[in-house]
Enzyme design. Structure first.
Site, short mmCIF file in Angstrom:
data_model
loop_
_atom_site.label_atom_id
_atom_site.label_comp_id
_atom_site.label_asym_id
_atom_site.label_seq_id
_atom_site.Cartn_x
_atom_site.Cartn_y
_atom_site.Cartn_z
N GLY A 139 0.84 -1.21 0.00
CA GLY A 139 0.00 0.00 0.00
C GLY A 139 0.87 1.25 0.00
O GLY A 139 1.92 1.27 0.62
N ALA A 195 15.58 10.37 -0.59
CA ALA A 195 16.73 10.20 0.30
C ALA A 195 17.67 9.09 -0.20
O ALA A 195 18.90 9.24 -0.15
CB ALA A 195 16.25 9.90 1.72
N ARG A 243 0.96 -4.98 -6.08
CA ARG A 243 1.06 -6.27 -5.39
C ARG A 243 1.25 -7.30 -6.50
O ARG A 243 0.61 -7.21 -7.54
CB ARG A 243 -0.20 -6.54 -4.58
CG ARG A 243 -0.42 -5.45 -3.53
CD ARG A 243 -1.56 -5.79 -2.59
NE ARG A 243 -2.04 -4.60 -1.90
CZ ARG A 243 -1.54 -4.14 -0.76
NH1 ARG A 243 -0.54 -4.77 -0.16
NH2 ARG A 243 -2.03 -3.06 -0.19
N ASP A 263 5.35 -5.27 5.80
CA ASP A 263 5.99 -6.54 6.16
C ASP A 263 5.98 -7.54 4.99
O ASP A 263 6.92 -8.31 4.82
CB ASP A 263 5.37 -7.15 7.43
CG ASP A 263 3.86 -7.25 7.36
OD1 ASP A 263 3.27 -6.70 6.41
OD2 ASP A 263 3.27 -7.88 8.25
N THR A 268 4.14 2.42 5.64
CA THR A 268 2.71 2.07 5.65
C THR A 268 2.00 2.98 6.64
O THR A 268 2.56 3.30 7.69
CB THR A 268 2.47 0.58 6.03
OG1 THR A 268 1.09 0.41 6.39
CG2 THR A 268 3.30 0.14 7.21
N ASP A 272 -0.37 2.17 8.43
CA ASP A 272 -0.95 1.38 9.54
C ASP A 272 -0.08 1.34 10.80
O ASP A 272 -0.57 0.97 11.86
CB ASP A 272 -1.21 -0.06 9.07
CG ASP A 272 -2.12 -0.11 7.86
OD1 ASP A 272 -2.94 0.81 7.71
OD2 ASP A 272 -1.99 -1.04 7.04
N ASP A 277 2.04 -0.82 11.57
CA ASP A 277 1.92 -2.19 12.10
C ASP A 277 3.17 -3.04 11.90
O ASP A 277 3.10 -4.27 11.91
CB ASP A 277 0.71 -2.87 11.46
CG ASP A 277 0.83 -2.97 9.94
OD1 ASP A 277 1.77 -2.36 9.37
OD2 ASP A 277 0.00 -3.64 9.31
N ARG A 319 -5.76 -1.72 9.16
CA ARG A 319 -5.76 -3.19 9.07
C ARG A 319 -6.03 -3.81 10.43
O ARG A 319 -6.96 -3.44 11.09
CB ARG A 319 -4.44 -3.68 8.52
CG ARG A 319 -4.27 -3.29 7.10
CD ARG A 319 -4.24 -4.49 6.20
NE ARG A 319 -3.40 -4.18 5.08
CZ ARG A 319 -2.50 -4.99 4.59
NH1 ARG A 319 -2.32 -6.17 5.13
NH2 ARG A 319 -1.80 -4.64 3.56
N GLU A 338 -10.74 -0.27 11.74
CA GLU A 338 -11.31 -1.22 10.78
C GLU A 338 -11.09 -2.68 11.19
O GLU A 338 -11.89 -3.55 10.87
CB GLU A 338 -10.79 -0.97 9.36
CG GLU A 338 -9.31 -1.30 9.18
CD GLU A 338 -8.83 -1.17 7.74
OE1 GLU A 338 -9.65 -1.21 6.81
OE2 GLU A 338 -7.61 -1.02 7.54
#
Ligand code: ATP
Length: 319
Positions: free
Chosen positions: A11, A22, A72, A103, A125, A127, A129, A171, A222
């Site tokens: 994403g 960079a 993806r 990940d 990301t 998220d 996460d 997520r 979510e």
């Protein structure tokens, strides 16, 4: 090492461009040739590889999304796909790769490492996460986008004296919900990492109502499930006028915050630094405002932890 490449995968997240910039600029600083791979692993398989110059990353530090595009790729999950990817890298003489993504993208990088390509992961990301880092690139911008939206919703919530249930992304992680809920003084924050008690949420809403509160905001991550169902339950049990808003993909876009631009610049540069030191199979991250790196395998064995102290604080302050 003379030639390196950079790709963005999974994403998109605001700040990915600053990280690409960079990597390219730090590479140039060390007299490396830097290639951009378009459309993530899918583009790598198809040979969408171009040499970048200093100008190719000009005027992008403030832009959301990713100039390298992202994708993806199911083909890359297969050994045949991975062999094609390695062949492309070898054809271009690329010895080191910086993978900016989540990940899943890091797992992909590990496959290339098994074929002798040096690779470093940069966590990008919204998220937040990814284990091993306090923050991922894009998270801060997403939280700021959410609070901007909630501030607007709050105006109408007050005017109509309504209860608003707002579903945010993340997520399976509750970080966006938690940070935006705390930052916006939400009455309740529902995240997958913490058990919630409907009776307590209702009680809190009714208590607020009794003391003359004109509106209420509840944030639902979510990962907990549908905010619409949640809203229906609240409406049934309280009889309050309730509305549900699912913020959706606006949370992914927009100009990155200063925090994300600085984080992306630091992480992208560190990734190149590690490649130059001959390291591979590591992801870079930030802990206690220090740039760190850790083994991708080790990082992915851990589980991302939401900050439960923040969750408790939010609950205390929204009493
Ligand atoms: P986000 O968290 O934003 O979704 P992500 O990097 O976790 O980002 P994924 O879709 O999981 O997103 O992974 C991106 C791509 O990485 C996949 O489409 C696939 O090509 C590759 N990939 C993921 N897992 C593996 C794996 N186990 N082996 C090989 N490639 C993988």
């Amino acid at each position: 090492m003379k030639r390196i490449a950079v790709l963005t995968s999974g994403g998109d997240a605001p700040g990915m461009n600053a990280a690409v910039r960079a990597v390219v600029r730090k590479g140039f600083y060390h007299e490396l040739e830097v290639f951009g791979i378009y459309h993530g692993y899918s583009g790598l398989i198809n040979g969408e590889i171009e040499k970048l110059d200093l100008g190719s990353v000009g005027d992008i530090i403030h832009r959301g999304g990713t100039i390298l595009y992202t994708a993806r790729s199911d083909e890359f999950r297969t050994p045949e796909g991975q062999a094609k990817a390695v062949e492309q890298l070898q054809k271009h003489g690329i010895e080191g790769l910086v993978v900016i993504g989540g990940d899943g993208s890091f797992r992909g990088a590990q496959k290339l490492i098994q074929h002798g390509i040096a690779a470093i992961g940069v966590p990008g990301t919204i998220d937040n996460d990814i284990p091993g880092t306090d923050f991922t690139i894009g998270f801060d911008t997403a939280v700021n986008t959410v609070i901007d939206a909630i501030d607007k919703i709050r105006d109408t919530a007050t005017s109509h004296e309504r209860t608003y249930i707002i579903e945010v992304m993340g997520r399976n992680a509750g970080d966006i919900a938690l940070w935006s809920g705390l930052a916006d003084g939400a009455e309740s924050i529902i995240i997958p990492e913490a058990y919630y008690n409907m009776d307590e949420i209702i009680e809190r809403l009714e208590r607020g109502h009794k003391r003359g509160k004109k509106h209420s905001i509840i944030i639902v991550a979510e990962g907990v499930g549908s905010a619409v169902e949640f809203g229906n339950k609240i409406k049934e049990r309280t009889g309050f006028e309730t509305r549900v808003t699912v913020l959706g993909h606006i949370q992914r876009g927009g100009s990155p915050t200063a925090f994300d631009r600085v984080l992306a610049s630091r992480l992208g540069a560190e990734a190149v630094e590690l490649l130059l030191k001959g390291q591979s199979g590591r992801m870079v991250g930030i802990r206690y405002n220090q740039i760190i790196s850790l083994d991708i395998d080790e990082a992915l064995m851990q589980k991302h932890q939401v900050d439960l102290a923040l969750y408790q604080l939010a609950s205390i302050l929204a009493i």
